[in-house]
Write an enzyme that holds these catalytic residues in place. Structure first.
Site, PDB file in Angstrom:
ATOM      1  N   ASN A 122      32.591 -27.222   2.072  1.00  0.00           N
ATOM      2  CA  ASN A 122      33.279 -28.167   2.940  1.00  0.00           C
ATOM      3  C   ASN A 122      34.709 -27.675   3.144  1.00  0.00           C
ATOM      4  O   ASN A 122      35.129 -26.661   2.562  1.00  0.00           O
ATOM      5  CB  ASN A 122      33.216 -29.599   2.387  1.00  0.00           C
ATOM      6  CG  ASN A 122      33.882 -29.744   1.027  1.00  0.00           C
ATOM      7  OD1 ASN A 122      34.889 -29.092   0.734  1.00  0.00           O
ATOM      8  ND2 ASN A 122      33.327 -30.599   0.181  1.00  0.00           N
ATOM      9  N   ARG A 123      35.446 -28.386   3.948  1.00  0.00           N
ATOM     10  CA  ARG A 123      36.794 -27.950   4.333  1.00  0.00           C
ATOM     11  C   ARG A 123      37.712 -27.774   3.124  1.00  0.00           C
ATOM     12  O   ARG A 123      38.406 -26.767   2.992  1.00  0.00           O
ATOM     13  CB  ARG A 123      37.371 -28.981   5.308  1.00  0.00           C
ATOM     14  CG  ARG A 123      38.729 -28.650   5.883  1.00  0.00           C
ATOM     15  CD  ARG A 123      39.073 -29.638   6.981  1.00  0.00           C
ATOM     16  NE  ARG A 123      38.907 -31.029   6.563  1.00  0.00           N
ATOM     17  CZ  ARG A 123      38.910 -32.077   7.388  1.00  0.00           C
ATOM     18  NH1 ARG A 123      39.078 -31.879   8.695  1.00  0.00           N
ATOM     19  NH2 ARG A 123      38.765 -33.304   6.948  1.00  0.00           N
ATOM     20  N   GLU A 175      36.896 -27.324  -0.040  1.00  0.00           N
ATOM     21  CA  GLU A 175      36.435 -26.232  -0.909  1.00  0.00           C
ATOM     22  C   GLU A 175      36.871 -24.885  -0.361  1.00  0.00           C
ATOM     23  O   GLU A 175      37.265 -23.985  -1.121  1.00  0.00           O
ATOM     24  CB  GLU A 175      34.912 -26.290  -1.047  1.00  0.00           C
ATOM     25  CG  GLU A 175      34.412 -27.444  -1.919  1.00  0.00           C
ATOM     26  CD  GLU A 175      32.907 -27.664  -1.826  1.00  0.00           C
ATOM     27  OE1 GLU A 175      32.354 -28.273  -2.755  1.00  0.00           O
ATOM     28  OE2 GLU A 175      32.293 -27.244  -0.817  1.00  0.00           O
ATOM     29  N   ASP A 209      24.171 -31.965   0.760  1.00  0.00           N
ATOM     30  CA  ASP A 209      22.784 -31.658   0.389  1.00  0.00           C
ATOM     31  C   ASP A 209      21.886 -31.677   1.616  1.00  0.00           C
ATOM     32  O   ASP A 209      21.022 -30.814   1.793  1.00  0.00           O
ATOM     33  CB  ASP A 209      22.260 -32.690  -0.623  1.00  0.00           C
ATOM     34  CG  ASP A 209      23.043 -32.695  -1.930  1.00  0.00           C
ATOM     35  OD1 ASP A 209      23.702 -31.681  -2.234  1.00  0.00           O
ATOM     36  OD2 ASP A 209      22.981 -33.704  -2.649  1.00  0.00           O
TER      37      ASP A 209
END
Length: 307
Positions: free
Chosen positions: A192-193, A195, A259
């Site tokens: 994600n952004r 991370e 997920d």
């Protein structure tokens, strides 16, 4: 494309957990401390972590296998039962020295008030046995998902990537932490952004983001990098850049949305979709699942209706 999904064979490996929900009514504040008192009226258990990835893939109709580690306890047995109900071929290695990871969420008036985590890292011997099991199972898979929640279940992830790629299997990784060198050689990783920012730092504009993403792809030898960007949608960096804007929906709960994205992406790629089509469908699936409470799945019927 979706008709081909039932022929897809997917192997998911990673940290599994049991998501427990206590639903109740909140009508007063405790006299002991300034906290709400929840009168629990209903309890529910759901598959979490890598098990939720597998559940999402199976819900779309793919033939799904799961490889992970659990403890010899009630939570581990609950996971086995839920996986069997979801028609997932579960290879759960039992470690007598650990407790199965449990995330307990207390919900009052449809809002999460508290989360309590129980977790212990698995032992080296069990992880070695799981790696040997992975070598046996990978030959039967069309695509491999490595779902890293940073709980110790993917200690041998570099070996798993090497084994799968040597067998010519695409490998999708949901990363954790800031040491991404261990993911080198994967087909695609799906941070994600926030991370991604942990690893490459901030960017001031799209041009700088593209440069940083492509540099990371080169360093890790990735075919693609898919970044989920919340309200900005998702962007795939490959030989070309493909962007999907977020679908306008009421966001109820984002837990487990990653997920759904990686499971849908893997299933569609294995069914023969091109990158742009695969992320378009994964984006639609994510838009559906964030409208549900807690870790949830998108059914094939819901996806067909949305398409």
């Amino acid at each position: 494309m979706l008709e081909k999904v039932s022929q897809v064979r997917l192997l998911v490996v990673g940290d599994v957990m049991l998501d427990r929900y206590w639903f109740g009514d909140v009508s007063r504040i405790s006299p002991e401390a300034p906290v709400p008192v929840v009168k629990v009226e209903r309890q529910e258990e759901r598959l979490g972590g890598a098990a939720n990835v597998a559940r999402n893939a199976a819900s779309l109709g793919a033939v799904t296998a799961l490889l992970s580690v659990v403890g010899d306890d009630d939570a581990g047995r609950s996971l086995s039962r839920l996986l069997e109900e979801g028609q997932i071929d579960a290879g759960l290695h039992v470690d007598d020295d650990i407790d199965t990871i449990v995330k307990l969420r207390v919900i009052g008036r449809q809002q999460q008030l508290l989360r309590i985590d129980f977790e212990t890292p698995p032992s080296h011997e069990i992880l070695q046995a799981k790696l040997a099991d992975f070598e046996r199972r990978v030959a039967d898979a069309d695509v491999v998902i490595l779902s890293d929640y940073g709980k110790g279940g993917l200690t041998h992830i570099s070996d798993m990537i090497r084994i799968a790629r040597a067998a010519d299997k695409p490998v999708l990784v949901d990363p954790k932490g800031d040491d991404w060198g261990k993911y080198a050689g994967a087909t695609v990783i799906t941070p994600n952004r926030s991370e991604l920012k942990q690893v490459v730092g901030n960017w001031r504009n799209e041009e700088e983001l593209v440069a940083k993403a492509n540099r990371l792809r080169g360093e890790l030898g990735l075919e693609a990098l898919l970044v989920t960007r919340s309200e900005e949608g998702m962007t795939l960096f490959a030989d070309e850049v493909h962007h999907q804007p977020a679908k306008a929906r009421e966001v109820f709960d984002v837990s487990g949305a990653g997920d759904t994205v990686i499971a849908t992406l893997a299933v569609m790629l294995a069914a023969g979709a091109a990158w742009d089509e695969a992320i378009r469908i994964a984006n639609i699936a994510a838009g559906i699942v964030v409208g549900k409470l807690g870790t949830a799945v998108v059914t094939r019927q819901e996806l067909l209706a949305a398409l």
